[in-house]
Design an enzyme around this catalytic site. Structure first.
Site, mmCIF file in Angstrom:
data_model
loop_
_atom_site.group_PDB
_atom_site.id
_atom_site.type_symbol
_atom_site.label_atom_id
_atom_site.label_comp_id
_atom_site.label_asym_id
_atom_site.label_seq_id
_atom_site.Cartn_x
_atom_site.Cartn_y
_atom_site.Cartn_z
ATOM 1 N N HIS A 123 -0.361 -2.177 -7.553
ATOM 2 C CA HIS A 123 -1.277 -1.883 -6.456
ATOM 3 C C HIS A 123 -2.704 -2.163 -6.925
ATOM 4 C CE1 HIS A 123 -3.245 1.152 -3.591
ATOM 5 N NE2 HIS A 123 -3.019 0.025 -2.956
ATOM 6 N N GLU A 164 -2.909 0.379 -10.120
ATOM 7 C CA GLU A 164 -1.859 1.409 -10.110
ATOM 8 C C GLU A 164 -0.524 0.673 -10.224
ATOM 9 O OE1 GLU A 164 -1.907 3.479 -6.385
ATOM 10 O OE2 GLU A 164 -1.094 5.316 -7.238
ATOM 11 N N SER A 177 0.838 -1.207 0.000
ATOM 12 C CA SER A 177 0.000 0.000 0.000
ATOM 13 C C SER A 177 0.868 1.250 0.000
ATOM 14 C CB SER A 177 -0.900 0.031 1.242
ATOM 15 O OG SER A 177 -1.838 -1.004 1.199
HETATM 16 P P1 NAD Z 1 -4.054 -9.444 5.206
HETATM 17 O O1 NAD Z 1 -3.611 -9.167 6.593
HETATM 18 O O2 NAD Z 1 -5.495 -9.700 4.926
HETATM 19 O O3 NAD Z 1 -3.226 -10.685 4.593
HETATM 20 C C1 NAD Z 1 -1.842 -10.804 4.691
HETATM 21 C C2 NAD Z 1 -1.515 -12.287 4.634
HETATM 22 O O4 NAD Z 1 -0.110 -12.450 4.504
HETATM 23 C C3 NAD Z 1 -1.942 -13.053 5.899
HETATM 24 O O5 NAD Z 1 -2.764 -14.141 5.530
HETATM 25 C C4 NAD Z 1 -0.611 -13.516 6.507
HETATM 26 O O6 NAD Z 1 -0.698 -14.768 7.149
HETATM 27 C C5 NAD Z 1 0.244 -13.601 5.245
HETATM 28 N N1 NAD Z 1 1.686 -13.601 5.461
HETATM 29 C C6 NAD Z 1 2.433 -12.881 6.301
HETATM 30 N N2 NAD Z 1 3.741 -13.183 6.145
HETATM 31 C C7 NAD Z 1 3.824 -14.139 5.173
HETATM 32 C C8 NAD Z 1 4.875 -14.842 4.540
HETATM 33 N N3 NAD Z 1 6.142 -14.642 4.885
HETATM 34 N N4 NAD Z 1 4.563 -15.743 3.570
HETATM 35 C C9 NAD Z 1 3.287 -15.946 3.199
HETATM 36 N N5 NAD Z 1 2.238 -15.295 3.759
HETATM 37 C C10 NAD Z 1 2.503 -14.394 4.724
HETATM 38 O O7 NAD Z 1 -3.518 -8.203 4.341
HETATM 39 P P2 NAD Z 1 -4.072 -7.668 2.925
HETATM 40 O O8 NAD Z 1 -5.136 -6.672 3.174
HETATM 41 O O9 NAD Z 1 -4.321 -8.806 2.009
HETATM 42 O O10 NAD Z 1 -2.795 -6.840 2.442
HETATM 43 C C11 NAD Z 1 -1.663 -7.473 1.860
HETATM 44 C C12 NAD Z 1 -0.797 -6.430 1.170
HETATM 45 O O11 NAD Z 1 -1.576 -5.765 0.165
HETATM 46 C C13 NAD Z 1 -0.310 -5.336 2.137
HETATM 47 O O12 NAD Z 1 0.965 -4.932 1.765
HETATM 48 C C14 NAD Z 1 -1.342 -4.227 1.924
HETATM 49 O O13 NAD Z 1 -0.833 -2.982 2.259
HETATM 50 C C15 NAD Z 1 -1.606 -4.370 0.420
HETATM 51 N N6 NAD Z 1 -2.910 -3.864 -0.057
HETATM 52 C C16 NAD Z 1 -4.048 -4.026 0.687
HETATM 53 C C17 NAD Z 1 -5.256 -3.556 0.183
HETATM 54 C C18 NAD Z 1 -6.543 -3.762 0.945
HETATM 55 O O14 NAD Z 1 -7.574 -3.180 0.552
HETATM 56 N N7 NAD Z 1 -6.568 -4.564 1.991
HETATM 57 C C19 NAD Z 1 -5.311 -2.945 -1.082
HETATM 58 C C20 NAD Z 1 -4.127 -2.830 -1.823
HETATM 59 C C21 NAD Z 1 -2.926 -3.292 -1.301
#
Ligand code: NAD
Length: 284
Positions: free
Chosen positions: A141, A153, A120
């Site tokens: 993104h 993005e 993000s």
């Molecule tokens: P989330 O917390 O729902 O999921 C993250 C997952 O990563 C978890 O299931 C966790 O167990 C796993 N994880 C952690 N370390 C790991 C590893 N070493 N190997 C494999 N899995 C691992 O988070 P999310 O909302 O899916 O966000 C993930 C990424 O995407 C972040 O960087 C976030 O900033 C970005 N993002 C999120 C959104 C959103 O709307 N939630 C939108 C765009 C980007």
């Protein structure tokens, strides 16, 4: 290089939907997370999202679950990573976790693998510095919910090559996406803007100026947005929003990104938004 196999690291909110979206277009997907329990939850989420896709996306309404799900391999290890063409990394928005993950990825992937980072706010250039060939690292993104949002993005790091940009944008177009390429900076365009709105909306709740639904209604009906800032924060996950605000604050050293204490308190109390069943709104 033809793109055949895509590895998604992290099967949370973003990773599971991204895996499904890509599998719907015929690619082979490896979906990796830390343990089988998380992967089981991801599989359930994917099945739910698939039902939504079939209803909402005309071009995919004929797809059957049994044609798509076998394209996704759920795993906790790096089996088959030597054949992965693109890694899309979606793990938690925490620098130390990302750093540890890339250390491992550089050992198991082939030199030609492209790395698409779905962070993000963390700088793509900084993530690129963790890999031997930074020209193959780019930000992708995706927007939440991934199958429903066409815009992605795409962020060029300092060393991202034109070849990497072309391959990744072609790949995204093959999924029916509309990539918009921007230059690297913490938060890029979307989150540098949206986190100001979400944070300020949380301050308005904290200061008891208005309720979450009033704030969201003013935002939607006053400015013509589809979702309000607090609905958006709940959808993203309040833990992710707090992590992102902390990164923006550290990166810019600017008080405008100082995280609202109410957001931190809600995360400490386990109110993470939609994914935990409660945030600014109730989802149960
Ligand atoms: P989330 O917390 O729902 O999921 C993250 C997952 O990563 C978890 O299931 C966790 O167990 C796993 N994880 C952690 N370390 C790991 C590893 N070493 N190997 C494999 N899995 C691992 O988070 P999310 O909302 O899916 O966000 C993930 C990424 O995407 C972040 O960087 C976030 O900033 C970005 N993002 C999120 C959104 C959103 O709307 N939630 C939108 C765009 C980007």
């Amino acid at each position: 290089m033809n793109i055949r196999t895509v590895a998604i690291i992290g099967a949370g909110v973003m990773g599971s939907d991204t895996a499904l979206d890509i599998a719907c277009y015929g690619y082979n997907v490896i979906l990796k997370d830390l343990n089988t329990e998380i992967l089981k939850e991801a599989e359930e989420r994917i099945k739910q999202s698939f039902r939504m896709i079939k209803m909402m996306k005309k071009e995919l309404c004929e797809l059957k679950q049994e044609d798509v799900l076998p394209h996704i391999v759920f795993q906790t290890d790096y089996k088959g990573f030597e054949n992965v063409d693109i890694v899309i990394e979606n793990i938690v928005e925490v620098w130390e976790s990302k750093k540890a993950e890339y250390k491992r990825l550089k050992e198991v992937c082939k030199p030609e693998t492209l790395f698409a980072v779905n962070t993000s706010c963390i700088s793509i250039t900084k993530i690129g510095s963790l890999l031997p060939d930074t020209s193959k690292v780019i930000g992708t993104h995706f927007m939440n919910p991934v199958p429903m949002k066409k815009m992605v993005e795409v962020i060029r790091g300092f060393h991202t090559s034109q070849d990497t940009e072309d391959r990744i944008t072609d790949f995204l177009k093959s999924l029916g996406k509309n990539p918009v390429v921007v230059n690297d900076c913490p938060g890029f365009v979307s989150n540098r803007l949206s986190h100001l709105f979400m944070n300020e909306a949380a301050f308005l709740v904290q200061d008891q100026v208005a309720s979450p639904s009033q704030i969201d209604m003013i935002f939607k009906q006053g400015f013509g947005h589809k979702m309000g800032p607090l609905e958006t924060a709940d959808l993203i996950g309040l833990d992710t929003v707090v992590n992102s605000l902390n990164i923006l604050y550290e990166s810019f050293q600017d008080n405008k990104f100082r995280c609202c204490p109410l957001l931190k308190k809600m995360v400490d109390a386990g109110l993470l938004g939609k994914k935990s069943g409660k945030g600014f709104y109730d989802y149960k």
